[in-house]
Design an enzyme around this catalytic site. Structure first.
Site, PDB file in Angstrom:
ATOM      1  N   ARG A 148       0.191   0.017   4.768  1.00  0.00           N
ATOM      2  CA  ARG A 148      -0.364   1.485   4.670  1.00  0.00           C
ATOM      3  C   ARG A 148      -2.356   2.632   5.060  1.00  0.00           C
ATOM      4  O   ARG A 148      -2.426   0.801   4.880  1.00  0.00           O
ATOM      5  CB  ARG A 148      -0.186   1.582   3.211  1.00  0.00           C
ATOM      6  CG  ARG A 148       0.667   1.334   2.871  1.00  0.00           C
ATOM      7  CD  ARG A 148       0.949   1.339   0.611  1.00  0.00           C
ATOM      8  NE  ARG A 148       1.741   1.191   0.216  1.00  0.00           N
ATOM      9  CZ  ARG A 148       1.887  -0.088  -0.161  1.00  0.00           C
ATOM     10  NH1 ARG A 148       0.968  -1.203  -0.249  1.00  0.00           N
ATOM     11  NH2 ARG A 148       3.098  -0.264  -0.925  1.00  0.00           N
ATOM     12  N   LYS A 172      -1.477  -1.034  -3.407  1.00  0.00           N
ATOM     13  CA  LYS A 172      -1.755   0.222  -4.725  1.00  0.00           C
ATOM     14  C   LYS A 172      -1.918  -0.726  -5.793  1.00  0.00           C
ATOM     15  O   LYS A 172      -1.253  -2.076  -6.006  1.00  0.00           O
ATOM     16  CB  LYS A 172      -0.369   0.886  -4.762  1.00  0.00           C
ATOM     17  CG  LYS A 172       0.545   2.031  -3.810  1.00  0.00           C
ATOM     18  CD  LYS A 172       1.864   2.430  -3.604  1.00  0.00           C
ATOM     19  CE  LYS A 172       1.728   3.460  -2.828  1.00  0.00           C
ATOM     20  NZ  LYS A 172       3.324   3.832  -3.235  1.00  0.00           N
ATOM     21  N   HIS A 244       2.176   6.152   8.624  1.00  0.00           N
ATOM     22  CA  HIS A 244       3.749   5.167   7.538  1.00  0.00           C
ATOM     23  C   HIS A 244       4.428   5.530   8.960  1.00  0.00           C
ATOM     24  O   HIS A 244       5.065   3.850   8.718  1.00  0.00           O
ATOM     25  CB  HIS A 244       3.840   6.277   6.985  1.00  0.00           C
ATOM     26  CG  HIS A 244       4.096   5.205   5.635  1.00  0.00           C
ATOM     27  ND1 HIS A 244       2.876   4.504   4.849  1.00  0.00           N
ATOM     28  CD2 HIS A 244       4.860   4.994   4.461  1.00  0.00           C
ATOM     29  CE1 HIS A 244       3.350   4.147   4.011  1.00  0.00           C
ATOM     30  NE2 HIS A 244       4.986   4.575   3.682  1.00  0.00           N
ATOM     31  N   ARG A 247       4.210   1.820   9.860  1.00  0.00           N
ATOM     32  CA  ARG A 247       4.806   0.312   8.469  1.00  0.00           C
ATOM     33  C   ARG A 247       6.173   0.581   8.305  1.00  0.00           C
ATOM     34  O   ARG A 247       7.078  -0.704   8.262  1.00  0.00           O
ATOM     35  CB  ARG A 247       4.153   1.016   7.410  1.00  0.00           C
ATOM     36  CG  ARG A 247       4.564   0.867   6.428  1.00  0.00           C
ATOM     37  CD  ARG A 247       3.994   1.260   4.677  1.00  0.00           C
ATOM     38  NE  ARG A 247       4.050   0.419   3.668  1.00  0.00           N
ATOM     39  CZ  ARG A 247       3.887  -0.552   2.992  1.00  0.00           C
ATOM     40  NH1 ARG A 247       3.069  -1.399   3.458  1.00  0.00           N
ATOM     41  NH2 ARG A 247       4.540  -0.365   2.285  1.00  0.00           N
ATOM     42  N   HIS A 270       6.110  -4.417  -1.459  1.00  0.00           N
ATOM     43  CA  HIS A 270       6.390  -3.416  -2.575  1.00  0.00           C
ATOM     44  C   HIS A 270       6.782  -4.363  -3.820  1.00  0.00           C
ATOM     45  O   HIS A 270       7.412  -5.932  -3.759  1.00  0.00           O
ATOM     46  CB  HIS A 270       8.156  -3.546  -1.922  1.00  0.00           C
ATOM     47  CG  HIS A 270       7.652  -2.236  -1.189  1.00  0.00           C
ATOM     48  ND1 HIS A 270       8.899  -1.844   0.485  1.00  0.00           N
ATOM     49  CD2 HIS A 270       7.227  -1.210  -0.569  1.00  0.00           C
ATOM     50  CE1 HIS A 270       8.949  -1.076   0.955  1.00  0.00           C
ATOM     51  NE2 HIS A 270       7.977  -0.654   0.739  1.00  0.00           N
ATOM     52  N   TYR A 279      15.211   0.108   4.141  1.00  0.00           N
ATOM     53  CA  TYR A 279      15.761  -0.622   5.091  1.00  0.00           C
ATOM     54  C   TYR A 279      17.382  -0.935   6.645  1.00  0.00           C
ATOM     55  O   TYR A 279      17.060  -0.466   7.156  1.00  0.00           O
ATOM     56  CB  TYR A 279      14.570  -1.338   5.793  1.00  0.00           C
ATOM     57  CG  TYR A 279      12.362  -0.876   5.938  1.00  0.00           C
ATOM     58  CD1 TYR A 279      12.385   0.324   6.875  1.00  0.00           C
ATOM     59  CD2 TYR A 279      12.162  -0.904   4.654  1.00  0.00           C
ATOM     60  CE1 TYR A 279      11.550   0.465   6.567  1.00  0.00           C
ATOM     61  CE2 TYR A 279      11.020  -0.717   4.141  1.00  0.00           C
ATOM     62  CZ  TYR A 279      10.829   0.572   5.458  1.00  0.00           C
ATOM     63  OH  TYR A 279       9.870   0.871   5.097  1.00  0.00           O
TER      64      TYR A 279
END
Length: 298
Positions: A148, A172, A244, A247, A270, A279
């Site tokens: 990110r 995150k 992004h 990514r 994730h 994806y």
């Protein structure tokens, strides 16, 4: 309890108890602020403890007229979190949004770049300038490690474990993960770090930050966006891209080349495999080819 006091306590809870990032906390803060401003604009004096479902619902209806369904859904989710916090702290017994459903929104598929487009973007970098070597290393890391943009700007030299073949990434909620790094990406980071960065005057509190601006300070997210936008214009790429996008391309190309979805999940950081499964919907042509090649009944 006043709204400003409840919001301040809520943001501290998100920071300390849940370990959320500053950007995420700001988004939650904005959601609650929209509700408090609605009350103020309509001269409704009521505390977050006493506010009723009907009043919150009126606010949601008003907001729905000014934002798209995706933004509306996010605001509802943010407000639910705020009132769940008040219940958790014992201020309320019920959540006024429990029976308010979010609008149905389709799953938005992320834009990706082809390998050729990525090569063209990197080839367009002017390597005659110190910033050129830095920018090449930035794009190589974005695409080579699937970071990110905030993870990239906060990447430290002490996070580089080249001998082990990994970099340590803080994602995150300050959650850390180790992401493999290929030799070519290591090479371009080393060229920038040893040949360019070592000759800069660096701010004392920025000495461990890997990617720096001309003043020896940490690059901003906006600067990364600008670098990529200018390169896209330079090669006449008729596609709106951002950090992004690299990514997304990282994950898509790994999947297309046979990588395991669980491995991609770990590399992207994730929390849920559901986030990674998006994806599998991107390149239907590729999936059709896989089906024809490997299914026992062609």
């Amino acid at each position: 309890m006043k709204w400003e006091h409840a919001l301040k306590d809520y943001c501290l809870y998100l920071q300390i108890e849940r370990g959320l990032s500053e950007n995420t906390i700001n988004n939650y803060r904005l959601d609650v602020t929209k509700l408090s401003k609605y009350l103020q604009n309509n001269e409704i004096t009521i505390s977050p403890i006493q506010i009723s479902k009907s009043t919150v619902q009126d606010c949601i209806y008003a907001i729905a007229k000014t934002v798209n369904p995706r933004s509306q859904s996010r605001i509802i989710s943010g407000l639910k979190g705020f009132f769940n916090y008040l219940i958790f702290e014992g201020y309320r017994e019920t959540n006024p949004l429990d029976t308010i459903d979010s609008p149905k929104i389709g799953r938005r598929l992320p834009d990706t770049l082809s390998e050729t487009d990525i090569d063209r973007l990197i080839a367009a970098i002017d390597l005659s300038t110190p910033q050129g070597e830095r920018n090449r290393a930035i794009l190589e890391v974005l695409y080579g490690c699937g970071l990110r943009v905030s993870e990239l700007t906060h990447l430290n030299i002490s996070d580089l474990y080249f001998e082990e073949g990994f970099i340590k990434v803080t994602g995150k909620g300050n959650k850390q993960r180790f992401v493999p790094i290929v030799d070519s990406t290591v090479k371009y980071i080393a060229i920038y770090k040893d040949g360019i960065r070592n000759h800069q005057t660096i701010a004392d509190d920025q000495r461990d930050i890997l990617f720096l601006n001309r003043n020896g300070k940490q690059l901003t997210r906006a600067m990364i966006f600008t670098i990529i936008k200018q390169l896209a214009i330079k090669i006449n790429l008729n596609k709106k891209i951002s950090p992004h996008t690299f990514r997304h391309s990282f994950a898509t190309h790994l999947l297309e080349n046979g990588a395991d979805l669980r491995a991609i999940q770990l590399m992207l950081g994730h929390e849920s495999i559901t986030s990674t499964e998006i994806y599998t919907h991107i390149d239907r042509k590729h999936l059709t080819t896989v089906m024809k090649s490997f299914h026992p009944r062609p």
